[in-house]
Design a protein around this motif. Sequence first.
Motif, short mmCIF file in Angstrom:
data_model
loop_
_atom_site.label_atom_id
_atom_site.label_comp_id
_atom_site.label_asym_id
_atom_site.label_seq_id
_atom_site.Cartn_x
_atom_site.Cartn_y
_atom_site.Cartn_z
N VAL A 257 0.83 -1.21 0.02
CA VAL A 257 0.19 -0.07 -0.09
C VAL A 257 1.02 1.15 -0.06
N LYS A 258 0.89 2.11 -0.83
CA LYS A 258 1.41 3.31 -1.11
C LYS A 258 0.66 4.63 -0.89
N GLY A 259 0.90 5.68 0.08
CA GLY A 259 0.49 6.86 -0.14
C GLY A 259 -1.15 6.75 -0.09
N LEU A 260 -1.80 5.77 0.70
CA LEU A 260 -3.18 5.82 0.33
C LEU A 260 -3.86 6.91 1.38
N LYS A 261 -4.82 7.56 0.75
CA LYS A 261 -5.55 8.54 1.33
C LYS A 261 -6.85 8.64 1.08
N GLY A 262 -7.74 9.09 2.07
CA GLY A 262 -9.37 8.92 2.01
C GLY A 262 -10.05 9.38 3.19
N PRO A 263 -11.31 9.06 3.32
CA PRO A 263 -12.05 9.45 4.41
C PRO A 263 -11.60 8.58 5.83
N GLY A 264 -11.47 9.39 6.67
CA GLY A 264 -10.89 8.75 7.86
C GLY A 264 -9.49 8.80 8.04
N ILE A 265 -8.53 9.11 7.07
CA ILE A 265 -7.11 9.00 7.02
C ILE A 265 -6.67 10.29 6.88
N ALA A 266 -5.86 10.83 7.65
CA ALA A 266 -5.50 12.28 7.88
C ALA A 266 -4.25 12.36 6.90
N GLU A 267 -3.30 11.61 6.71
CA GLU A 267 -2.25 11.88 5.94
C GLU A 267 -1.92 10.36 5.25
N PRO A 268 -1.11 10.48 3.96
CA PRO A 268 -1.08 9.29 2.98
C PRO A 268 -0.56 8.14 4.04
N ALA A 269 -1.07 7.04 3.67
CA ALA A 269 -0.81 5.93 4.53
C ALA A 269 0.21 4.97 3.63
#
Length: 497
Positions: free
Chosen positions: A262-274
């Motif tokens: 998983v690279k730079g995943l971001k969306g609802p509930g995620i404050a910064e890319p994971a």
Amino acid sequence: MSDPYLRFDDISVEFPGVRALDHVSFGANAGEVHALMGENGAGKSTLLKVLSGVNRVTSGALWIDGERHVFANEREALDQGIAIIYQELTLSPNLSVAENLLLGQLPVRKGFVDRRALRETALGVLRDLGEEGIDPATRVRDLSIGQQQMIEIGRALLRNARIIAFDEPTSSLSVQEIRNLKRIVKRLRDEGKVVLYVTHRMDEVFEMCDAITVFRDGQHISTHPTLEHIDHDVLVSEMVGREIEDVYGYRERQHGPVQLEVKGLKGPGIAEPASFDVRQGEVFGLFGLVGAGRSELLRLVCGAEKAEAGSVRFKGRDGLFTSPREAIQSGIAMCPEDRKTQGIFAIASVGDNINISCRRFFSRWKLFRNTARETRNARDYIRRLRIKTPGPETRIGTLSGGNQQKTILARWLAEDIDVFVMDEPTRGIDVGARRDIYSLLYDLAEQGKSVVVISSDLAEVSSICDRIGVMRDGRVIDVVHRDQATPERLLGLALPA
């Protein structure tokens, strides 16, 4: 010594093909928190449904304050001051918080609902629950599972019941909500109520309860009127009928190459890319307090929510899944935390819940079901996972929460899945069944599968996982290897700075 305020007298309950309760007798005193313990399917929930008027007894009766009762329905039980807070919520999701709290006793003025009185009463209950941040006008469907659980508890408190039963009340609560619940339970005990407390968490029993009754296979095994001469090992032995030395049973294994990245995943509930990765043969944990973003992150991975940025690399594919169906067909499946609304088909049978996805493999022409193969498949997984059910044709909604969870696991085991995402897989599951599930996860890892476990249980995540990603406030704070994953370090990372 005076008779107990609540007494179960020779209670038996039979369903087609199974005796759920077998001549159960014991009592609980006023001003006492009385724990009910046993494996999933041991009869605890059935007993609570007898108390609430949902289940009719085959024989026996209840005695409340010296009076004999056999309830024909839930209204009769409510009229006698009995309130049950079930693990599987019974709220109306499209109604507001205030309407759910006072459902059945809405304040009326001149023939209409008194909205001002409704709001003021709801605000008082929310303050009592420690949930002042919830607006009474909010629809229940927009609350977290933990907040919904607290609303369920508040509804019972409003009825001013004399007997209150909690069924796994902390399984979805945050740390602060658990503190508030413990305060409420103590207050109820001090007010002289009878509090029945169903839980699989041993620490809660020894911290909160005054007495314990143990069930096994629908039978009353023992009642300990005090906790003075009882300990963890004795309780486990009485619950499962055998000694379990190490419930986690961790097994060392070799890990292969990275299977999910998983690279730079971001969306609802995620404050910064994971970003994180999971290897073949690995059990990877995601730990954090309730609300940290663990479930939200994995829902993005599995295509259940639309990601705003980032990618998921799996089997040479570098992109994002647009739906859970696409993820499943690629080889990634998720067992959700909220099994009632997101995991099971409550009105369908156990067999249909197991076969709902994999039945496409059983028929050559796709248009017709191969019922013989489906039945064999369902019976095989019922046996392997020790699902307590009379048979595959039994409606899954009648099973205990733990056996429903096992059925969901069976569904994905019957699929061609390479990455299993388990969101709180042992929520509401007893100690014996936990060992079975952990062993199953190790089996999958040893077959080269990858397992991702979302858990808020410190002991669980530090005992079964090879690496643990710790989340806080929608961020992946760190990834910790097993040999460094002490409970103190994990909690220190998860708590707000």
